[in-house]
Scaffold this motif. Structure first.
Motif, PDB file in Angstrom:
ATOM      1  N   GLN A   1       0.841  -1.201   0.000  1.00 22.05           N
ATOM      2  CA  GLN A   1       0.000   0.000   0.000  1.00 22.05           C
ATOM      3  C   GLN A   1       0.874   1.248   0.000  1.00 22.05           C
ATOM      4  O   GLN A   1       1.987   1.235   0.502  1.00 22.05           O
ATOM      5  N   ASP A   2       0.340   2.339  -0.572  1.00 23.21           N
ATOM      6  CA  ASP A   2       1.016   3.627  -0.544  1.00 23.21           C
ATOM      7  C   ASP A   2       0.158   4.629   0.189  1.00 23.21           C
ATOM      8  O   ASP A   2      -1.065   4.574   0.111  1.00 23.21           O
ATOM      9  N   GLY A   3       0.786   5.526   0.898  1.00 25.77           N
ATOM     10  CA  GLY A   3       0.041   6.548   1.606  1.00 25.77           C
ATOM     11  C   GLY A   3       0.883   7.780   1.809  1.00 25.77           C
ATOM     12  O   GLY A   3       2.019   7.858   1.337  1.00 25.77           O
ATOM     13  N   ALA A   4       0.305   8.747   2.510  1.00 30.93           N
ATOM     14  CA  ALA A   4       1.047   9.987   2.757  1.00 30.93           C
ATOM     15  C   ALA A   4       0.671  10.554   4.110  1.00 30.93           C
ATOM     16  O   ALA A   4      -0.436  10.329   4.596  1.00 30.93           O
ATOM     17  N   ILE A   5       1.596  11.226   4.737  1.00 30.40           N
ATOM     18  CA  ILE A   5       1.310  11.912   5.995  1.00 30.40           C
ATOM     19  C   ILE A   5       1.638  13.376   5.769  1.00 30.40           C
ATOM     20  O   ILE A   5       2.722  13.711   5.276  1.00 30.40           O
ATOM     21  N   LYS A   6       0.699  14.234   6.117  1.00 27.86           N
ATOM     22  CA  LYS A   6       0.947  15.661   6.021  1.00 27.86           C
ATOM     23  C   LYS A   6       0.581  16.266   7.340  1.00 27.86           C
ATOM     24  O   LYS A   6      -0.433  15.921   7.922  1.00 27.86           O
ATOM     25  N   GLY A   7       1.406  17.134   7.846  1.00 22.40           N
ATOM     26  CA  GLY A   7       1.042  17.763   9.090  1.00 22.40           C
ATOM     27  C   GLY A   7       2.157  18.582   9.654  1.00 22.40           C
ATOM     28  O   GLY A   7       3.274  18.592   9.133  1.00 22.40           O
ATOM     29  N   ILE A   8       1.823  19.285  10.757  1.00 23.28           N
ATOM     30  CA  ILE A   8       2.853  20.087  11.392  1.00 23.28           C
ATOM     31  C   ILE A   8       3.402  19.299  12.568  1.00 23.28           C
ATOM     32  O   ILE A   8       2.675  18.927  13.488  1.00 23.28           O
ATOM     33  N   VAL A   9       4.673  18.974  12.475  1.00 16.06           N
ATOM     34  CA  VAL A   9       5.316  18.221  13.535  1.00 16.06           C
ATOM     35  C   VAL A   9       6.408  19.101  14.120  1.00 16.06           C
ATOM     36  O   VAL A   9       7.267  19.596  13.389  1.00 16.06           O
ATOM     37  N   ASP A  10       6.327  19.316  15.418  1.00 19.36           N
ATOM     38  CA  ASP A  10       7.361  20.091  16.077  1.00 19.36           C
ATOM     39  C   ASP A  10       7.504  21.479  15.427  1.00 19.36           C
ATOM     40  O   ASP A  10       8.613  21.972  15.217  1.00 19.36           O
ATOM     41  N   GLY A  11       6.382  22.077  15.052  1.00 17.00           N
ATOM     42  CA  GLY A  11       6.397  23.419  14.480  1.00 17.00           C
ATOM     43  C   GLY A  11       6.859  23.494  13.033  1.00 17.00           C
ATOM     44  O   GLY A  11       6.966  24.564  12.460  1.00 17.00           O
ATOM     45  N   LYS A  12       7.108  22.332  12.425  1.00 21.90           N
ATOM     46  CA  LYS A  12       7.607  22.335  11.049  1.00 21.90           C
ATOM     47  C   LYS A  12       6.613  21.601  10.166  1.00 21.90           C
ATOM     48  O   LYS A  12       6.117  20.543  10.529  1.00 21.90           O
ATOM     49  N   GLU A  13       6.319  22.187   9.001  1.00 26.27           N
ATOM     50  CA  GLU A  13       5.380  21.540   8.109  1.00 26.27           C
ATOM     51  C   GLU A  13       6.068  20.350   7.444  1.00 26.27           C
ATOM     52  O   GLU A  13       7.093  20.513   6.796  1.00 26.27           O
TER      53      GLU A  13
END
Ligand code: ZN
Length: 491
Positions: free
Chosen positions: A82-94
Motif C-alpha cells: 500500500q502507498d500513503g502519505a502523511i501531512k502535518g505540522i510536527v514540532d512546528g515544522k510543516e
C-alpha cells in the motif's frame, strides 16, 4: 540506539517521537523492518542507513497499524503493498511524508520518506553550483522555449534542483503548470496536476489538456515513456519552456535515451536546450575536518583532470556535531548548454557516439568529475566520496595507475630501494618497496616474539619464523662485515 518505553508510553506518542527525531536529524527515510525477534527501526541520514531503535515483537503490529492509520491506508489489509502519505505540522515544522508498506515473510515493512524541499525555496544559488555552471543555468532559464532536463538516479537531488528552477521562474507574468506523479511540493502560484493512471489521467493525457491552458512553463515530473517524451518535445517547439527529469547518468546518455524513445532527431535537436546531470556526495563537517597530504594517485588525478597541483585535501574526523565526520550533502553537477555543433550532430542520422562525446565535452562543459574534484579541492567533500559517486573512465584510471607505479619505482630507485611486486598478476595494484617490506617483517617478528614470550610452548611454526628471521639478520650482518672487510682491504 534509542530505547522507547513501550510499556508506559502510548504508541501514538512513540510514533510522533520517531518522526520528530527523524525530522530534527534531517533523516530522509525511516525504515520499519520486521525481523524474526523484533522490529528494527533504521533512519537514512546523509544517504546512509543507521539503526535507530528496536521494537519488541509484541508491539510491532500496534506500531505498524498506527503508521498506516496516519498515512490513510487500509489498516485491515496486510497482504498487499500500500502507498500513503502523511501531512502535518510536527514540532512546528510543516512535514510532508510518503509512506509505503510492503508485506514480507516477517511481517509488514514500512518506509516513510520525509520530503524536505526547503532547500528548493532557498534559491538556486544555495544548491552548490560552481560559478560557471550557475551562469549556464541562468542563461537556460532566460530562453522562453525549449527543454531543460535534470538527470540523475533516484535520490540524487534532481527534484530539489527542478523545484528550485521552477521557483526562480515563478513570477506573475508566467503561467506555470506542472504534471507530477506525485506532487512532491506545493508551490504558491503554480498549477499542479497529480497524475492518476487509475482513472486514466496519465502524463500524456494531462499534458494534452495542459497545452490548451495557455502555459508559459510546463514541468513534467519525469519522462518515463516515449509518448511523454514526444509530447514534451512538441510542447517545447511550439513556444513553451519545458522542465523535466529523466533517469540517466550523464548528458551524453540522456541524448541517446531520448533518441531510443523514438523522438525525432530534428525535433530533439531543435527542442533540447540544456541538460543538468547531478549526483550527491556527503559534505565534510566544517567543525572537525582535517588536512592530509594527497597521495600520488590523487595528485595525478588532480593534475590530469583539473590541471592543478594539489598538495593537500581534507579528510573526515568526527565530532558531536556530525555523523562520522560528515554533515549534509552537496550536489556534483555537469551542465550541458546545447551548442549549434551538438544540435547538428543530434540531427545527423549517422551519428557516432564518440563524435557526440567530443562535442559535448570538448566545449566549455565542466564534467561531473571535474566539478566533483574541484569540490574536493575546495574542502567540501572527500576524494573517497566523489570516487564512490562519479564513474572514472576506465582507460584514464589505468593510465594514471601506470604512471603512479612508474613514479614510485623512480622514487624507489632514487632511494636505492628495490620495488617488489607482491603479486605476479599484471594488473597488480599492490606494490611495496623494500623499506616497507622491512617494516612489515619487523612487525611480524615483534608479534612473534611477544607471542612466544606469552606462550613459551614449543611451537614449530613460530620457531621457524623466528629462525628464518634471525638467519636473515645474521646474513645481513655478515654482508655488512664482509663489505667492511673489503673496504678495509681496499684501503
Ligand atoms: Zn564534525
Amino acid at each position: 540506539m534509542i530505547e522507547y518505553d513501550f510499556v508506559n508510553m502510548p504508541i501514538v506518542d512513540i510514533v510522533n517521537r520517531i518522526i520528530i527525531y527523524a525530522s530534527q536529524h534531517r533523516a530522509s527515510d525511516i525504515h520499519f523492518d520486521p525481523r524474526e525477534d523484533c522490529m528494527m527501526i533504521r533512519m537514512r541520514m546523509d544517504g546512509r542507513l543507521k539503526d535507530h531503535s528496536k521494537v519488541p515483537k509484541m508491539y510491532e503490529k500496534n506500531l505498524a497499524t498506527r503508521v498506516k492509520l496516519i498515512s490513510k491506508m487500509n489498516i485491515t489489509e496486510t497482504r498487499i503493498p500500500q502507498d500513503g502519505a502523511i501531512k502535518g505540522i510536527v514540532d512546528g515544522k510543516e512535514l510532508d511524508m510518503r509512506v509505503s508498506v510492503l508485506p514480507t515473510n516477517e511481517g509488514e515493512k514500512i518506509v516513510v520518506r520525509l520530503l524536505d524541499y526547503t532547500q528548493s525555496l532557498d534559491g538556486l544559488n544555495t544548491l552548490g553550483f560552481a560559478p560557471n555552471n550557475y551562469k549556464k543555468i541562468e542563461r537556460l532559464l532566460d530562453i522562453p522555449n525549449g527543454i531543460i532536463l535534470v538527470t540523475g538516479a533516484t535520490g540524487s537531488g534532481k527534484s530539489t534542483t527542478t523545484y528550485a528552477m521552477l521557483s526562480a521562474l515563478n513570477t506573475e507574468d508566467r503561467n506555470i503548470i506542472t504534471v507530477e506523479d506525485p506532487v512532491e511540493m506545493n508551490i504558491e502560484g503554480i498549477n499542479q496536476v497529480y497524475v492518476n493512471s487509475e482513472i486514466g489521467l496519465t502524463f500524456a493525457n494531462a499534458l494534452r489538456s495542459i497545452l490548451r491552458q495557455d502555459p508559459d512553463v510546463i514541468l513534467i515530473g519525469e519522462i518515463r515513456d516515449s509518448e511523454t517524451a514526444q509530447i514534451a518535445v512538441r510542447a517545447a517547439i511550439t513556444g513553451h519552456l519545458v522542465l523535466s527529469t529523466i533517469h540517466t547518468n550523464s548528458a551524453l546518455n540522456t541524448i541517446e535515451r531520448l533518441l531510443d524513445m523514438d523522438v525525432e532527431r530534428y525535433l530533439l535537436a531543435t527542442a533540447l536546450n540544456g541538460i543538468i546531470s547531478q549526483k550527491l556526495a556527503r559534505t565534510l563537517c566544517p567543525d572537525c575536518k582535517k588536512k592530509r597530504p594527497t597521495t600520488s594517485y590523487e595528485k595525478q588525478i588532480f593534475s590530469k583532470i583539473l590541471g592543478q597541483d594539489v598538495k593537500e585535501v581534507y579528510e573526515p574526523v568526527g565530532c558531536e556535531k556530525c555523523n562520522r565526520g560528515f554533515r549534509g550533502r552537496i550536489a556534483l553537477h555537469e551542465v550541458l548548454f546545447l551548442t549549434d555543433k551538438i544540435r547538428e550532430l543530434i540531427n545527423d542520422e549517422n551519428l557516432e557516439k564518440e563524435e557526440l562525446r567530443k562535442a559535448v565535452y570538448d566545449g566549455d562543459t565542466t564534467t561531473l568529475l571535474q566539478d566533483a574534484l574541484q569540490k574536493v579541492v575546495d574542502g567540501y567533500t572527500t576524494f573517497k566520496e566523489i570516487y564512490k559517486a562519479v564513474d572514472i573512465d576506465f582507460d584514464l584510471e589505468k593510465s594514471i595507475r601506470k604512471e603512479v607505479q612508474k613514479e614510485e619505482k623512480e622514487k624507489a630507485k632514487q632511494e636505492k630501494l628495490e620495488v617488489i611486486d607482491l603479486y605476479d598478476s599484471k594488473d597488480s595494484k599492490v606494490q611495496i618497496t623494500a623499506k616497507e617490506m622491512k617494516k612489515i617483517k619487523t612487525k611480524a617478528k615483534e608479534d612473534a616474539e611477544t607471542k612466544y614470550k606469552k606462550h613459551p610452548v614449543k611451537d614449530n611454526d613460530l620457531i621457524d619464523i623466528f629462525e628464518e628471521m634471525n638467519e636473515e639478520d645474521k646474513d645481513k650482518k655478515e654482508d655488512k662485515e664482509s663489505k667492511k672487510k673489503k673496504e678495509k682491504e681496499k684501503k
